[in-house]
Design a protein around this motif. Sequence first.
Motif, short mmCIF file in Angstrom:
data_model
loop_
_atom_site.label_atom_id
_atom_site.label_comp_id
_atom_site.label_asym_id
_atom_site.label_seq_id
_atom_site.Cartn_x
_atom_site.Cartn_y
_atom_site.Cartn_z
N SER A 152 67.99 83.16 27.94
CA SER A 152 66.81 82.66 28.64
C SER A 152 66.05 83.76 29.40
O SER A 152 64.83 83.72 29.48
N THR B 57 66.03 77.28 33.02
CA THR B 57 64.64 77.40 33.46
C THR B 57 64.38 78.82 33.94
O THR B 57 65.30 79.56 34.30
N GLU B 58 63.11 79.19 33.93
CA GLU B 58 62.71 80.51 34.42
C GLU B 58 62.68 80.48 35.95
O GLU B 58 62.01 79.63 36.54
N LEU C 42 60.01 78.07 37.22
CA LEU C 42 60.76 76.84 36.97
C LEU C 42 60.37 76.20 35.64
O LEU C 42 60.61 75.01 35.41
N TYR C 43 59.76 76.99 34.75
CA TYR C 43 59.43 76.50 33.42
C TYR C 43 60.71 76.37 32.58
O TYR C 43 61.63 77.18 32.69
N THR C 44 60.73 75.36 31.72
CA THR C 44 61.76 75.32 30.69
C THR C 44 61.46 76.41 29.66
O THR C 44 60.38 77.00 29.67
#
Length: 277
Positions: free
Chosen positions: A172, A199-200, A204-206
């Motif tokens: 990720s 998540t980043e 907080l992006y998937t």
Amino acid sequence: NAQMQFFRDGDFGDAFLCIALYSSLLTSIVFPPIQEYFFHQAAIYAKIFVSGRKLHRTVRAELTFHPKSAILLDENIRLFSKKLTRIYKDVAMSKVGILGAGTWGMALARMLSNSGHTVTVWSALENEIDTLSATRRHPNLPQMQIPDAVMFTKSIATACEGKEILLFAVPSVFVRDTAEKARPYILPEHIIVSLAKGTEPDTLYTMTEVIRDVLQKEPALRDIRPVALSGPTHAEEVALDMPTTIVSACADMRIAKCVQDVFMNTVYHFPMLNKIG
């Protein structure tokens, strides 16, 4: 057995025997349209059944107790071999680019290659590509033999161009950087699949949102809807053909279904499609 020579080295004999047995047992109780459905399904699954020997023995043992079915089986093998061959040729195989050569990426590369798809693997680590190409073994999956048909490249352009499906198989933390590198070679018609979880931290992006965020910088790529694959799966189990299930999730259900069709095989099962925004 002579009637099965059109299958490569008998690899698809189990699917053919399945359908021949179905049609034998059901000849007297089903309508022709239903039999036609079975024939077509057998041709589809012929591309993904990779070992027919065990089923061959099982079917023959069962038919010992069904002499009439054994006769019908032989008749159906003779009558439908040409038909199944014709339908099998119509089954589309995909060209898949895998970005990332870790255990998960390589387990899926093997599985997809064995299913008949054309697979090219890229890694940002050139030494990793050299080792995998030379040894056909991943150091963390020592029991898995990488098929000779799997191709390796040090060029991300080569991994992307001319492919229908691109798999992001990097951890990720490297998804955004990999998407940036791949973006110049991605086309609107590409199907993008994310294998990474989490998540980043900053956004907080998937992972599918991270990929889409990068691709949207190109106006032509703004409509791409990445697919997320997730489930109770482990690379070391998939590498050994242990049965497992996984979910194909996408905002566009048609794309999710397409990914399902490509990945489905005898050990990789999609019990449902899950929609994400």
